[in-house]
Design a protein around this motif. Structure first.
Motif: not given
Length: 289
Positions: A7-16, A20-25, A46-56
């Motif tokens: 999980l992380t946070t940042l300002a501005e919807k477009a950047r978030a 999110g798209e980059a995280l998905d890749a 807030e941008v977050g991802g769920y992983f079933t393997e240890t994230p890099d």
């Protein structure tokens, strides 16, 4: 199965959304990514991802730096029997004449209520979400106004709770569709558990893209409890498949998004017949001109 969150946070919807798209890749890829505006008035996302393997960790650090976000906080979640947890925590939901419950609450079904038995299911939820309650309340209002639709579809049905509700109260055949075959299988199982398997016809389809859906059109009532983006994309097809003076009950819409959805449907000949908010979600009942 162990699960990690990042999980992380940042300002501005477009950047978030870009983060999110980059995280998905990433590789390993997250099983899900969420982008949400914090409700504390900070203006942060807030941008977050769920992983079933240890994230890099290195890849996450590079992503955060590239998008001017705070470093990702990575946590390993305890393994939990979520179905058992949901059964303990969720209580029945009353929505007009409808009563949504799990088997563990069967003894609480009020006399005269239309019971909707939806068990805890990890992949597709229980139907207790506020958007589902909004749809049930909306159809209850239509029924109270003397509207008895003859042809009904539930698009993006998930557990098929809305299709089951319509089949039970109308005692008519209803068609339910979802883009995921596993969801379709869950929908069929729920229809059988509610003793309406012969009335609820479930198909795998995106929107109205299935011959069985086309064959039953035009519809007097269509449910679509999905999300703003898919709802807007669906608007022309929705209008094409609804009978003159027919209704669409839409939800999955955050309150600030409702006007945009209304505008998209007004442009294809559908006007607001009813609109209300439950918490942060809006439910719309639209009527075709």
């Amino acid at each position: 199965m162990p699960t990690w969150t990042a999980l992380t946070t940042l300002a501005e919807k477009a950047r978030a959304e870009a983060l999110g798209e980059a995280l998905d890749a990433l590789d390993p890829a997250p099983t899900g990514v969420g982008v949400f505006e914090l409700e504390d008035g900070s203006g942060l996302w807030e941008v977050g991802g769920y992983f079933t393997e240890t994230p890099d960790d290195i890849a996450l650090a590079l992503l955060a730096a590239a998008h001017d976000a705070k470093p990702f906080a990575v946590s390993k979640l305890p393994e939990t029997d979520w179905v058992a947890h949901v059964r303990r925590e969720l209580h029945p939901v009353e929505a007009g004449r409808f009563y949504l419950y799990g088997a563990h609450d069967a003894d609480s079904l009020p006399q005269g209520a239309v019971g909707l038995l939806i068990e805890a299911a990890m992949a597709f939820g229980t139907g207790h979400h506020g958007t589902t309650k909004g749809c049930l309340l909306a159809v209850d209002r239509l029924l109270n106004a003397g509207k008895l639709p003859q042809s009904v579809a539930d698009i993006g049905c998930g557990t098929a709770v809305l299709a089951i509700a319509a089949a039970k109260v109308l005692q008519r055949s209803v068609i339910a569709s979802d883009i995921d075959q596993v969801a379709v299988d869950v929908a069929r199982a729920n229809a059988a558990a509610n003793k309406v398997a012969e009335l609820v016809h479930c198909v795998e389809a995106a929107g109205f893209d299935h011959p069985d859906l086309a064959a039953r059109a035009p519809y007097d009532l269509v449910f679509a409890n999905i999300l703003k983006g898919p709802l807007i994309e669906l608007a022309p097809s929705m209008a094409a498949h609804i009978a003159a003076a027919g209704y669409a009950i839409l939800s999955g819409i955050l309150n600030p998004q409702a006007d945009e959805v209304v505008a998209a449907y007004r442009a294809v000949g559908m006007d607001v017949a009813d609109r209300f908010e439950l918490g942060e979600w809006t439910t719309l009942t639209l009527r075709k001109r």
